[in-house]
Design an enzyme around this catalytic site. Structure first.
Site, PDB file in Angstrom:
ATOM      1  N   LYS A   1      -2.128   9.814  17.958  1.00  0.00           N
ATOM      2  CA  LYS A   1      -2.443   9.633  16.532  1.00  0.00           C
ATOM      3  C   LYS A   1      -3.889   9.163  16.385  1.00  0.00           C
ATOM      4  O   LYS A   1      -4.609   9.594  15.482  1.00  0.00           O
ATOM      5  CB  LYS A   1      -1.454   8.615  15.929  1.00  0.00           C
ATOM      6  CG  LYS A   1      -1.711   8.209  14.488  1.00  0.00           C
ATOM      7  CD  LYS A   1      -1.140   9.190  13.489  1.00  0.00           C
ATOM      8  CE  LYS A   1      -1.619   9.024  12.061  1.00  0.00           C
ATOM      9  NZ  LYS A   1      -1.213   7.821  11.383  1.00  0.00           N
TER      10      LYS A   1
ATOM     11  N   ASN B   1      -5.081  17.175   1.589  1.00  0.00           N
ATOM     12  CA  ASN B   1      -5.111  15.688   1.582  1.00  0.00           C
ATOM     13  C   ASN B   1      -6.529  15.156   1.609  1.00  0.00           C
ATOM     14  O   ASN B   1      -7.392  15.696   2.304  1.00  0.00           O
ATOM     15  CB  ASN B   1      -4.462  15.147   2.857  1.00  0.00           C
ATOM     16  CG  ASN B   1      -3.004  14.886   2.673  1.00  0.00           C
ATOM     17  OD1 ASN B   1      -2.367  15.548   1.867  1.00  0.00           O
ATOM     18  ND2 ASN B   1      -2.501  13.926   3.431  1.00  0.00           N
TER      19      ASN B   1
ATOM     20  N   GLY C   1       3.733   1.025   2.884  1.00  0.00           N
ATOM     21  CA  GLY C   1       4.637  -0.094   2.607  1.00  0.00           C
ATOM     22  C   GLY C   1       5.498   0.189   1.378  1.00  0.00           C
ATOM     23  O   GLY C   1       6.711  -0.052   1.383  1.00  0.00           O
TER      24      GLY C   1
ATOM     25  N   GLY D   1       0.851  -1.190   0.000  1.00  0.00           N
ATOM     26  CA  GLY D   1       0.000   0.000   0.000  1.00  0.00           C
ATOM     27  C   GLY D   1       0.887   1.240   0.000  1.00  0.00           C
ATOM     28  O   GLY D   1       2.095   1.161  -0.289  1.00  0.00           O
TER      29      GLY D   1
ATOM     30  N   ASN E   1      -9.002  17.418   4.177  1.00  0.00           N
ATOM     31  CA  ASN E   1      -8.808  17.626   5.617  1.00  0.00           C
ATOM     32  C   ASN E   1      -8.951  19.081   6.037  1.00  0.00           C
ATOM     33  O   ASN E   1      -9.500  19.390   7.095  1.00  0.00           O
ATOM     34  CB  ASN E   1      -7.425  17.119   6.043  1.00  0.00           C
ATOM     35  CG  ASN E   1      -7.263  15.631   5.819  1.00  0.00           C
ATOM     36  OD1 ASN E   1      -8.231  14.935   5.533  1.00  0.00           O
ATOM     37  ND2 ASN E   1      -6.044  15.135   5.942  1.00  0.00           N
TER      38      ASN E   1
HETATM   39  O1  PAF Z   1      -5.502   8.428   7.745  1.00  0.00           O
HETATM   40  C1  PAF Z   1      -5.133   9.515   7.264  1.00  0.00           C
HETATM   41  O2  PAF Z   1      -5.598   9.982   6.214  1.00  0.00           O
HETATM   42  C2  PAF Z   1      -3.986  10.246   7.968  1.00  0.00           C
HETATM   43  O3  PAF Z   1      -3.656   9.517   9.109  1.00  0.00           O
HETATM   44  C3  PAF Z   1      -4.268  11.700   8.327  1.00  0.00           C
HETATM   45  C4  PAF Z   1      -3.227  12.166   9.338  1.00  0.00           C
HETATM   46  C5  PAF Z   1      -5.652  11.903   8.886  1.00  0.00           C
HETATM   47  C6  PAF Z   1      -4.042  12.611   7.151  1.00  0.00           C
HETATM   48  O4  PAF Z   1      -4.950  12.455   6.106  1.00  0.00           O
END
Ligand code: PAF
Length: 300
Positions: A186, A252, A12, A9, A204
C-alpha cells in the site's frame, strides 16, 4: 463487543456508520474536537449507492465518557497517531485490541511496547468526507488486519473477532499473517500516486498518461528497491498494482491533493519521507522520491 472508532474523518466515519448500521454493538466515535463532536449531534450521514442513510452513533470528545473497550479502530492521520493514543488512554487496557489504519509507515514507529494489543490495518475501502459527519462510500476494497509479530491464544482470538465484526458489517476483511508486506504494498501505491497527483493537480487516472506515468513508475521502482533491501517480499508487482489502482480510482482526488487543496498538512513525511529515510539508512538512491518531497514542501 464494545468498540471505539477514533477520528471522524472519511475512513473513521465510514467504519462507525457501517458498524452501527449493521451490527448490534456497543459503538462509540471519539473526536478530538469537542465543538465538532457536539455539532455532529450523535449521528453520521452515509452516502452509499446514491442513497443517504442517517446513522445514529454516540460521538464524544472525552474518552472518559466511553471507558475501556474491546476494540479500537484508530482512523486518524499518521502524524496524529501519537497524540490520539494519549487522548485515548481511558479506552485502552490489557484486553483491548487496537488496529491503526494509516497511510505510510511512520506510525509504526510509535506502536511499540504498548500495554494493550496492537495489530495493523491496511484497507482499500474508498471513502470521501463530503462535510463533517457526511461520508460517501466510494468503493468496497479489501481490508487486511494482522500482527507484526506472530500471536496465538486469546490475542489471536481478539483479531478473529475484529475480522468477524468487520465482515458482518460488509467490510470484507482478511487476517494477514504477513501484514508488513501489505503495508509496504500500500505504501508503494501511495508513493506512486499521492505526491504526483498533488503536484500535477490531477485525478489519479491522469497518472496513466505520459510523462506522468514514467515518473510514477520510477517513484514506485525506487520504493520497491528499498523494500527489497529491507528483505520485504511484496505480495504483487508494485508497478502493475499502482497502475491498477489508478484505473480503479481514475476519477478520485487523492488524499494528498485533497489536503493541498484544503491547505492542510500533507502525509508526505509518512509516505515518501518515510521511504527516503529508510533508503538513506540502506544507501539506496531515491532521487525521484526526494524531488517529489521537495515539490510537495513548496506547495504546502
Ligand atoms: O490516499 C489515497 O488517496 C488513496 O490511498 C489512494 C489509493 C491513492 C486512492 O486515491
Amino acid at each position: 463487543m464494545k468498540i471505539a472508532v477514533i477520528g471522524p474523518g472519511a475512513l473513521g466515519s465510514l467504519f462507525a456508520a457501517g458498524i452501527n448500521r449493521t451490527a448490534d454493538q456497543d459503538l462509540w466515535l471519539l473526536d478530538h474536537d469537542a465543538q465538532r463532536a457536539a455539532r455532529l449531534d450523535n449521528k453520521l450521514l452515509l452516502n452509499e449507492n446514491g442513497q443517504e442513510l442517517v446513522c445514529p452513533v454516540r460521538i464524544t470528545a472525552d474518552a472518559r465518557n466511553i471507558g475501556p473497550v474491546d476494540l479500537v479502530l484508530l482512523c486518524v492521520k499518521s502524524a496524529d497517531v501519537a497524540d490520539a493514543l494519549v487522548r485515548a488512554r481511558p479506552l485502552l487496557n490489557v484486553n483491548t485490541l487496537l488496529i491503526p489504519f494509516q497511510n505510510g509507515i511512520r506510525h509504526l514507529d510509535v506502536l511499540h511496547d504498548l500495554p494493550f494489543h496492537v495489530a495493523i490495518g491496511v484497507t482499500a475501502q474508498g471513502a470521501t468526507l463530503l462535510s463533517p459527519g457526511h461520508v460517501r462510500h466510494g468503493g468496497s476494497g479489501l481490508t487486511r488486519i494482522g500482527f507484526l509479530e506472530p500471536q496465538s491464544g486469546p490475542t489471536l482470538k481478539r483479531l478473529n473477532n475484529a475480522a468477524h465484526l468487520l465482515n458482518v458489517c460488509g467490510f470484507k476483511t482478511e487476517i494477514s499473517p504477513d501484514i508488513l508486506s501489505h503495508i509496504w504494498a500500500k505504501l508503494l501505491i501511495n508513493v506512486g500516486i499521492n505526491a504526483l497527483t498533488a503536484i500535477l493537480n490531477c485525478p489519479n487516472g491522469d497518472l496513466l498518461k505520459e510523462p506522468a506515468r514514467t515518473r510514477m513508475v520510477e517513484a514506485v521502482l525506487e520504493g520497491a528497491a528499498v523494500a527489497k533491501a529491507l528483505g520485504i517480499e511484496l505480495p504483487t508487482d508494485p508497478v502493475a498494482m499502482t497502475q491498477q489502482v489508478c484505473r480503479d480510482t481514475a476519477a478520485n482526488i487523492s488524499s494528498m491533493l485533497q489536503d493541498v487543496r484544503r491547505g492542510k498538512t500533507t502525509e508526505i513525511e509518512a509516505i515518501n519521507g518515510a521511504l527516503a529515510a529508510e533508503a538513506r539508512k540502506l544507501n539506496v538512491p531515491v532521487p525521484v522520491n526526494e524531488e517529489l518531497i521537495r515539490q510537495i514542501k513548496k506547495l504546502a
